[in-house]
Motif scaffolding. Sequence first.
Motif, short mmCIF file in Angstrom:
data_model
loop_
_atom_site.label_atom_id
_atom_site.label_comp_id
_atom_site.label_asym_id
_atom_site.label_seq_id
_atom_site.Cartn_x
_atom_site.Cartn_y
_atom_site.Cartn_z
N ARG A 60 0.84 -1.18 0.00
CA ARG A 60 0.00 0.00 0.00
C ARG A 60 0.88 1.23 0.00
N THR A 61 0.43 2.25 -0.70
CA THR A 61 1.13 3.52 -0.73
C THR A 61 0.30 4.55 -0.01
N TYR A 62 0.90 5.26 0.93
CA TYR A 62 0.22 6.31 1.69
C TYR A 62 0.81 7.65 1.26
N GLY A 63 0.23 8.28 0.28
CA GLY A 63 0.75 9.56 -0.18
C GLY A 63 2.17 9.42 -0.66
N PRO B 73 5.97 -1.32 5.06
CA PRO B 73 6.70 -1.10 6.31
C PRO B 73 7.34 0.28 6.40
N THR B 74 7.78 0.83 5.28
CA THR B 74 8.38 2.16 5.30
C THR B 74 7.35 3.21 5.70
N ALA B 75 6.16 3.12 5.16
CA ALA B 75 5.10 4.06 5.51
C ALA B 75 4.71 3.93 6.97
N LEU B 76 4.62 2.70 7.45
CA LEU B 76 4.29 2.47 8.86
C LEU B 76 5.37 3.04 9.77
N ALA B 77 6.63 2.83 9.42
CA ALA B 77 7.73 3.35 10.22
C ALA B 77 7.73 4.87 10.23
N ARG B 78 7.49 5.50 9.09
CA ARG B 78 7.44 6.96 9.05
C ARG B 78 6.27 7.49 9.85
N LEU C 17 15.74 -7.38 9.42
CA LEU C 17 17.07 -7.21 10.01
C LEU C 17 18.17 -7.09 8.97
N ARG C 18 18.05 -7.82 7.90
CA ARG C 18 19.09 -7.77 6.86
C ARG C 18 18.89 -6.56 5.97
N PRO C 19 19.88 -5.68 5.89
CA PRO C 19 19.74 -4.46 5.10
C PRO C 19 19.48 -4.71 3.62
N ALA C 20 20.01 -5.79 3.10
CA ALA C 20 19.82 -6.10 1.68
C ALA C 20 18.36 -6.42 1.36
N ARG C 21 17.62 -6.89 2.36
CA ARG C 21 16.22 -7.27 2.14
C ARG C 21 15.22 -6.25 2.67
N ARG C 22 15.71 -5.13 3.16
CA ARG C 22 14.83 -4.09 3.69
C ARG C 22 14.12 -3.34 2.58
N PRO C 23 12.87 -2.97 2.81
CA PRO C 23 12.19 -2.12 1.82
C PRO C 23 12.90 -0.78 1.70
#
Length: 126
Positions: free
Chosen positions: A8-11, A17-22, A72-78
């Motif tokens: 899902r994209t929020y604006g 996960p990136t949108a949730l974290a922000r 946890l693994r940076p290579a697999r992070r969104p």
Amino acid sequence: MTTTGRTRTYGGSGEGPTALARLCLIVGVSSIALVMIAGVLPPHARDAIYWLQRTLVIASVLTLLALLLKHLRPARRPEGLTEVFVYSPSLFLAAWVTGIWVGVFVAPLIPLLALGSWAVDKLRPR
């Protein structure tokens, strides 16, 4: 909010996960305004506002910690999630304002864990 496949994209705040974290970062840091508002309220309302602020900050810190442990693994992070982890110590101030000691100690720990996972990922033989 638009749905594209499985994310899902929020604006302009990213996807999933990136949108949730922000969102957690924004809500946690902006909860400092609740403490300022509580300063002009009667004592019983002030206590309720303090508990609301504490709940928002703890929920934000724990959600960021859960997202870090899940990705946890940076290579697999969104995309963009590492940047949010770098800014997460700003939740330290929100936790310190009302003395949420769990938040005071965990908020600075999140970017250190993110940095540690990056270092382990870079140093691990391929």
